[in-house]
Design an enzyme around this catalytic site. Structure first.
Site, PDB file in Angstrom:
ATOM      1  N   ASP A   9      -7.734  -3.162   2.972  1.00 29.28           N
ATOM      2  CA  ASP A   9      -7.254  -3.178   4.352  1.00 29.28           C
ATOM      3  C   ASP A   9      -8.355  -3.783   5.218  1.00 29.28           C
ATOM      4  O   ASP A   9      -9.497  -3.309   5.210  1.00 29.28           O
ATOM      5  CB  ASP A   9      -6.941  -1.765   4.834  1.00 29.28           C
ATOM      6  CG  ASP A   9      -5.745  -1.159   4.112  1.00 29.28           C
ATOM      7  OD1 ASP A   9      -4.865  -1.927   3.698  1.00 29.28           O
ATOM      8  OD2 ASP A   9      -5.700   0.070   3.973  1.00 29.28           O
ATOM      9  N   ASP A 128       6.385   0.518   5.019  1.00 27.50           N
ATOM     10  CA  ASP A 128       5.657   1.746   5.349  1.00 27.50           C
ATOM     11  C   ASP A 128       6.689   2.817   5.637  1.00 27.50           C
ATOM     12  O   ASP A 128       7.413   2.747   6.645  1.00 27.50           O
ATOM     13  CB  ASP A 128       4.756   1.537   6.563  1.00 27.50           C
ATOM     14  CG  ASP A 128       3.663   0.508   6.301  1.00 27.50           C
ATOM     15  OD1 ASP A 128       3.266   0.367   5.128  1.00 27.50           O
ATOM     16  OD2 ASP A 128       3.214  -0.153   7.256  1.00 27.50           O
TER      17      ASP A 128
END
Length: 257
Positions: A9, A128
């Site tokens: 990330d 998500d």
């Protein structure tokens, strides 16, 4: 073969990690980490610019270019891709696949345009998902988990594949960074509904969790971040544990560390 994929990330050019998508901390240089994971025997890599959609920044094209110069396994770039031209820039810079999330939820036709132009094998749709309070399913969120999309996760997964997604990267927001294990119920529900590979993300904490994502969740790949970044487990340890549980993984040659 089940793939083992470290996830990096990225925020402002640095790898970060948090818990439940917040409380971010620095975890190192993305290209240095990518090269190390390549040497350790990772099957693929995923880079996600986790603030690109939220802050309106462009894709991390330069990171793709730098990574392609030093990494020799497939890698996916995601974050801030809003058009097929954005995806082209990432692929042209050296990425093997590109992931879309928020932009695809706002404009599902983006998936079709990208799949038509580059082939479904290049298009990853990141989802998500968070379990609903009533416990009767999962909702989808966009902008790095900040905004509810008003979509059911299973229905969105089916639509994304119908529109041309070649792979789904499914992150459980409930499990992300908690090290409590992958959400095998979510993974199993999605894997049973779509004909494309599903990557399990969110919750890896023990070696047993990786095999469970495959055996119980029917995932086609397992993705993790903090357990790799923090040196809790190596790629070799994860693969050996999965193999011991009867999961087929690509062996690491003697040069892998």
């Amino acid at each position: 073969m089940i793939r083992v994929i470290p996830c990096l990330d990225v925020d402002r050019g640095r790898v970060v990690k948090g818990v439940n998508f917040v409380d971010l901390r620095d975890a190192g240089d993305p290209v240095e980490l990518a090269a190390a994971y390549d040497a350790q025997g990772a099957d693929e890599l995923v880079f996600l610019d986790i603030t690109a959609s939220h802050e309106g920044r462009g894709t991390i094209v330069e990171l793709a270019r730098r990574t392609a110069e030093q990494v020799f396994i497939p890698f996916t770039i995601g974050g801030g891709i809003r058009s097929d031209d954005d995806m082209y820039a990432v692929l042209a810079a050296g990425a093997d696949k590109a992931a879309v999330n928020s932009a695809a939820l706002r404009d599902p036709g983006l998936i079709t345009r990208c799949a038509t132009r580059f082939g479904s094998q290049c298009v990853v749709v990141a989802i998500d998902a968070k379990r609903r309070a009533e416990g009767d399913g999962w909702d989808v969120y966009l902008n790095g988990g900040r905004v509810p999309a008003g979509r059911d996760a299973v229905a969105w997964a089916e639509e994304a594949v119908a529109r041309g997604a070649g792979e789904l990267l499914v992150t459980s927001m409930d499990r992300d960074g908690t090290k409590d294990g992958f959400d095998t119920a979510l993974l199993g529900e999605l894997s049973g509904r779509v004909p494309v590979p599903v990557i399990a993300s969110g919750g890896a904490g023990t070696l047993d969790h990786f095999a469970a994502a495959v055996v119980d969740g029917h995932a086609d790949a397992v993705l993790a971040a903090s357990v790799f970044h923090d040196g809790v487990y190596s790629i070799r340890q994860v693969k050996e544990a999965m193999a011991a549980a009867g999961v087929a993984v690509r062996p690491i040659d003697d040069e892998g560390i």
